[in-house]
Scaffold this motif. Structure first.
Motif, PDB file in Angstrom:
ATOM      1  N   THR A 195      57.007  40.358  26.709  1.00 15.54           N
ATOM      2  CA  THR A 195      57.426  40.516  28.103  1.00 15.54           C
ATOM      3  C   THR A 195      56.437  41.398  28.859  1.00 15.54           C
ATOM      4  N   GLU A 196      56.018  42.497  28.228  1.00 13.15           N
ATOM      5  CA  GLU A 196      55.048  43.390  28.860  1.00 13.15           C
ATOM      6  C   GLU A 196      53.718  42.678  29.098  1.00 13.15           C
ATOM      7  N   LEU A 197      53.272  41.913  28.114  1.00 17.03           N
ATOM      8  CA  LEU A 197      51.991  41.214  28.252  1.00 17.03           C
ATOM      9  C   LEU A 197      52.073  40.151  29.335  1.00 17.03           C
ATOM     10  N   ALA A 198      53.184  39.411  29.363  1.00 12.33           N
ATOM     11  CA  ALA A 198      53.361  38.386  30.395  1.00 12.33           C
ATOM     12  C   ALA A 198      53.292  39.005  31.786  1.00 12.33           C
ATOM     13  N   ALA A 199      53.902  40.174  31.949  1.00 11.82           N
ATOM     14  CA  ALA A 199      53.877  40.840  33.250  1.00 11.82           C
ATOM     15  C   ALA A 199      52.488  41.362  33.580  1.00 11.82           C
ATOM     16  N   ALA A 200      51.816  41.930  32.584  1.00 12.52           N
ATOM     17  CA  ALA A 200      50.481  42.498  32.810  1.00 12.52           C
ATOM     18  C   ALA A 200      49.490  41.430  33.260  1.00 12.52           C
ATOM     19  N   ILE A 201      49.608  40.237  32.693  1.00  8.64           N
ATOM     20  CA  ILE A 201      48.716  39.148  33.064  1.00  8.64           C
ATOM     21  C   ILE A 201      49.185  38.475  34.352  1.00  8.64           C
ATOM     22  N   GLY A 202      50.457  38.113  34.385  1.00  8.33           N
ATOM     23  CA  GLY A 202      50.971  37.311  35.485  1.00  8.33           C
ATOM     24  C   GLY A 202      51.023  38.025  36.816  1.00  8.33           C
ATOM     25  N   ASP A 203      51.364  39.310  36.815  1.00 10.34           N
ATOM     26  CA  ASP A 203      51.476  40.042  38.075  1.00 10.34           C
ATOM     27  C   ASP A 203      50.162  40.050  38.840  1.00 10.34           C
ATOM     28  N   ALA A 204      49.057  40.098  38.100  1.00 12.69           N
ATOM     29  CA  ALA A 204      47.749  40.191  38.743  1.00 12.69           C
ATOM     30  C   ALA A 204      47.123  38.839  39.041  1.00 12.69           C
ATOM     31  N   THR A 205      47.426  37.830  38.226  1.00 11.31           N
ATOM     32  CA  THR A 205      46.657  36.585  38.320  1.00 11.31           C
ATOM     33  C   THR A 205      47.444  35.367  38.758  1.00 11.31           C
ATOM     34  N   LEU A 206      48.770  35.425  38.702  1.00 10.89           N
ATOM     35  CA  LEU A 206      49.576  34.245  39.012  1.00 10.89           C
ATOM     36  C   LEU A 206      50.472  34.435  40.225  1.00 10.89           C
ATOM     37  N   ASN A 207      50.384  35.573  40.872  1.00  4.51           N
ATOM     38  CA  ASN A 207      51.210  35.786  42.057  1.00  4.51           C
ATOM     39  C   ASN A 207      50.560  35.097  43.261  1.00  4.51           C
ATOM     40  N   PRO A 208      51.323  34.815  44.309  1.00  8.56           N
ATOM     41  CA  PRO A 208      50.790  34.062  45.455  1.00  8.56           C
ATOM     42  C   PRO A 208      49.607  34.724  46.154  1.00  8.56           C
ATOM     43  N   ARG A 209      49.449  36.043  45.983  1.00  7.04           N
ATOM     44  CA  ARG A 209      48.345  36.751  46.634  1.00  7.04           C
ATOM     45  C   ARG A 209      47.073  36.730  45.812  1.00  7.04           C
ATOM     46  N   ALA A 210      47.153  36.282  44.572  1.00  7.57           N
ATOM     47  CA  ALA A 210      45.966  36.226  43.716  1.00  7.57           C
ATOM     48  C   ALA A 210      45.010  35.155  44.232  1.00  7.57           C
ATOM     49  N   PRO A 211      43.710  35.320  44.021  1.00 13.29           N
ATOM     50  CA  PRO A 211      42.754  34.298  44.451  1.00 13.29           C
ATOM     51  C   PRO A 211      43.095  32.938  43.853  1.00 13.29           C
ATOM     52  N   VAL A 212      42.978  31.896  44.656  1.00 10.47           N
ATOM     53  CA  VAL A 212      43.370  30.558  44.220  1.00 10.47           C
ATOM     54  C   VAL A 212      42.574  30.127  42.994  1.00 10.47           C
ATOM     55  N   GLY A 213      41.277  30.366  43.005  1.00 14.43           N
ATOM     56  CA  GLY A 213      40.440  29.972  41.875  1.00 14.43           C
ATOM     57  C   GLY A 213      40.854  30.652  40.590  1.00 14.43           C
ATOM     58  N   LEU A 214      41.224  31.922  40.691  1.00 15.70           N
ATOM     59  CA  LEU A 214      41.679  32.661  39.516  1.00 15.70           C
ATOM     60  C   LEU A 214      42.996  32.094  39.013  1.00 15.70           C
ATOM     61  N   ARG A 215      43.892  31.775  39.920  1.00 17.21           N
ATOM     62  CA  ARG A 215      45.178  31.188  39.503  1.00 17.21           C
ATOM     63  C   ARG A 215      44.973  29.859  38.783  1.00 17.21           C
ATOM     64  N   TYR A 216      44.116  29.006  39.338  1.00 17.95           N
ATOM     65  CA  TYR A 216      43.848  27.719  38.694  1.00 17.95           C
ATOM     66  C   TYR A 216      43.254  27.912  37.308  1.00 17.95           C
ATOM     67  N   PHE A 217      42.331  28.863  37.192  1.00 20.14           N
ATOM     68  CA  PHE A 217      41.726  29.135  35.880  1.00 20.14           C
ATOM     69  C   PHE A 217      42.795  29.556  34.881  1.00 20.14           C
ATOM     70  N   MET A 218      43.670  30.461  35.282  1.00 22.23           N
ATOM     71  CA  MET A 218      44.685  30.957  34.364  1.00 22.23           C
ATOM     72  C   MET A 218      45.667  29.851  33.984  1.00 22.23           C
ATOM     73  N   ILE A 219      46.038  29.028  34.939  1.00 14.89           N
ATOM     74  CA  ILE A 219      46.961  27.924  34.646  1.00 14.89           C
ATOM     75  C   ILE A 219      46.350  26.976  33.616  1.00 14.89           C
ATOM     76  N   ASP A 220      45.052  26.722  33.749  1.00 17.96           N
ATOM     77  CA  ASP A 220      44.370  25.817  32.821  1.00 17.96           C
ATOM     78  C   ASP A 220      44.118  26.446  31.451  1.00 17.96           C
ATOM     79  N   THR A 221      44.038  27.770  31.400  1.00 15.43           N
ATOM     80  CA  THR A 221      43.539  28.444  30.201  1.00 15.43           C
ATOM     81  C   THR A 221      44.625  29.102  29.362  1.00 15.43           C
ATOM     82  N   LEU A 222      45.717  29.519  29.978  1.00 13.62           N
ATOM     83  CA  LEU A 222      46.735  30.273  29.246  1.00 13.62           C
ATOM     84  C   LEU A 222      47.303  29.491  28.069  1.00 13.62           C
ATOM     85  N   GLU A 223      47.721  28.261  28.315  1.00 17.69           N
ATOM     86  CA  GLU A 223      48.365  27.504  27.238  1.00 17.69           C
ATOM     87  C   GLU A 223      47.429  27.228  26.067  1.00 17.69           C
TER      88      GLU A 223
END
Length: 199
Positions: free
Chosen positions: A147-175
């Motif tokens: 839970t802590e790790l999910a928050a540490a990663i997601g809060d910075a990279t998957l929130n609506p204010r995060a850069p779009v390119g970074l969000r796309y990268f994380m969506i493609d790479t996390l799984e």
């Protein structure tokens, strides 16, 4: 003759904003100087049982620009693994603040990465994800850690204010990164639902 400060003392002075010369070593054009500076930062972090969010942000900003100066693919891969490996160096109580600070730094600096350097920062982030999931695997996928790790990663990279390119990268790479961690030998349990939800 004045006593020369140890590398640990120089890092501490740099972190406290009193010694810009050490910061300059991390961004030196000479690889050997940068390597020694990174090792000294690791030495400092190993004993940093109490370190503020601001101090972590300053350290990661300097390490970010240290990585900026890595120019050859092998050098980039080696440095990416070394920087990611700092997750295992910091005291346990500082692991999640350290991880969170890395991803917050990537979100802040994202728009400053030019197209020529983008691929190598992909390498850094993939290495960091691999280490994060490796750390979680070593914790037997413990639910609170997940839970802590999910928050540490997601809060910075998957929130609506995060850069779009970074969000796309994380969506493609996390799984794929998570699947790779699960597939490692001796993995004792599946990740908790909180981490699966992140992916």
């Amino acid at each position: 003759e004045a006593k020369r400060p140890t590398e640990r003392e120089e890092v501490l002075e740099f972190v406290e904003g009193q010694q810009p010369k050490f910061g300059q070593r991390l961004v030196s054009n000479e690889k050997e100087i940068r390597d020694k500076a990174v090792q000294a930062v690791g030495g400092y972090l190993k004993g940093a049982h109490s370190i503020s969010t601001f101090e972590l942000a300053k350290i990661w900003k300097q390490l970010y620009y240290c990585f900026w100066h890595s120019d050859k693919p092998k050098v980039q891969r080696d440095l990416a693994e070394q920087l990611a490996g700092l997750v295992y160096v910091v005291p346990p109580a500082q692991t999640m603040p350290f991880v969170r600070s890395f991803w917050e730094m990537m979100a802040r600096e994202w728009h400053g990465i030019d197209r020529i350097r983008l691929d190598k920062y992909y390498v850094l982030m993939r290495s960091f994800l691999a280490v994060c999931f490796g750390w979680l695997r070593q914790a037997d996928w413990e639910a609170d850690c997940a839970t802590e790790l999910a928050a540490a990663i997601g809060d910075a990279t998957l929130n609506p204010r995060a850069p779009v390119g970074l969000r796309y990268f994380m969506i493609d790479t996390l799984e794929p990164s998570l699947v790779a961690a699960i597939s490692e030998p001796n993995a004792k349990a599946l990740p908790s639902a909180s981490l699966l939800a992140l992916c």
